[in-house]
Design a protein around this motif. Structure first.
Motif: not given
Ligand SMILES: Cc1ncc(COP(=O)(O)O)c(C=O)c1O
Length: 310
Positions: A58-60, A158-160, A191-196, A215-219, A253-255
């Motif tokens: 959906e997000r994609f 928009v995940k970028n 705000a956020e970090g690299p991937g979370f 808007e992270g899915i894990t969030r 994070s998904t990771a």
């Molecule tokens: C900039 C950023 N914020 C947050 C997230 C966490 O998102 P998600 O929980 O959907 O993995 C990511 C995931 O890669 C990200 O790149």
């Protein structure tokens, strides 16, 4: 130490073909490469099941529409390709990425409308934001001077791949003896970090930034799980001082799921150990990976006599 030209195992889908990840290539003229003009999403597979695949797709699809691009497959076709990448890789725990780049224009035109959008997907082994040791003790995060790109410039929902601020922040953190980084926005809020994404827990309430972040899915899942535990969540501006003064801080994070931060700029968060809510959320998060309502099994085709292959 891995050989510099080694690749992890995995399978990619490029130009309509499944390939070993080491053989997957895109053109140097692709706008995704030349201009970071792309969107992507990452979903994981855990013990042979996709986790919240519906939400990631959906997000994609929303991101694709926001960038005025066209995906060459529909929702079911997309899910089938992702499943096939995982099945062919044979991976039971996988990091699965779907990407749509602006693509390449046949004439090297500067008009993005001339480019033919390029869909790529791949599955590689599951990768963690933190090591097992870091997850057990919590990490030391630096609040960087580098600012997150403003939402008015690049829409963070928009995940970028606009990561130069996040990477600069990481180097800043390493230079200051930290293990990872959080960036603030132009108003100085976290705000956020690299991937979370990030959460602060104070006096039994959780807070998480609601602007200038993906808007992270894990969030989203962490907010849902807080609801189940009757922990109120306040999405809104989160100042650096409030983060430093919190009882617990965790990253999502998904990771890696829900991961503890136990130091900020070297100073302990709370008692300097992973917090009790963080531990409960982490346990609930991984337990839900068995929930048929939240997961989709990968068809590895074993019953059809198909093993791991490309
Ligand atoms: C900039 C950023 N914020 C947050 C997230 C966490 O998102 P998600 O929980 O959907 O993995 C990511 C995931 O890669 C990200 O790149």
């Amino acid at each position: 130490m891995a050989e510099p030209d080694a690749f992890p195992p995995g399978v990619a889908y490029v130009d309509g073909t499944y390939l070993p990840i080491a053989e997957a290539r895109i053109s140097v003229l692709d706008w995704g490469f030349l201009r970071s003009d792309a969107t992507y999403d990452v979903v994981h597979v855990w013990r042979g099941r996709f986790f919240r695949l519906d939400l990631h797709i959906e997000r994609f699809l929303r991101s694709v529409a926001r960038l005025r691009m066209t995906l060459p497959v529909d929702r079911d076709g997309l899910a089938a390709i992702l499943g096939e990448c995982v099945a062919r890789s044979g991976l039971r725990d996988a990091y699965v990425e779907m990407i749509l780049t602006r693509g390449r224009s046949p004439t090297f035109s500067r008009d993005p409308r001339d480019a033919v959008n390029n869909f790529i997907a791949f599955a590689v082994p599951f990768g963690w934001v933190m090591t097992a040791e870091q997850r057990a003790r919590g990490i030391d995060v630096v609040i960087a001077g580098t600012k997150r790109i403003p939402a008015e410039s690049v829409d963070p929902t928009v995940k970028n791949y606009h990561w130069l601020d996040l990477v600069a922040g990481l180097f800043e953190a390493y230079d200051r003896g930290g293990e990872n980084v959080l960036l603030t926005d132009m108003d100085g809020n976290v705000a956020e970090g690299p991937g979370f994404n990030v959460f602060a827990v104070t006096g039994g309430r959780a807070a998480t930034p609601d602007r200038g972040v993906l808007e992270g899915i894990t969030r989203r899942i962490a907010i849902e799980l807080c609801g189940e535990l009757q922990v109120p969540v306040d999405p809104g501006p989160l100042g650096a001082a409030a983060l430093r003064g919190a009882d617990e801080v965790f990253l999502t994070s998904t990771a890696g799921g829900i991961m503890p931060v136990t130091r900020i700029d070297g100073a302990p968060v709370g008692d300097g150990r992973p917090g009790p809510l963080t531990a409960r959320l982490d346990a609930l998060y991984w337990a839900r990976h068995e929930d048929p309502g939240w997961t989709t099994p990968v068809d590895y085709g074993e019953t059809r006599g198909r093993g791991s292959r490309c």
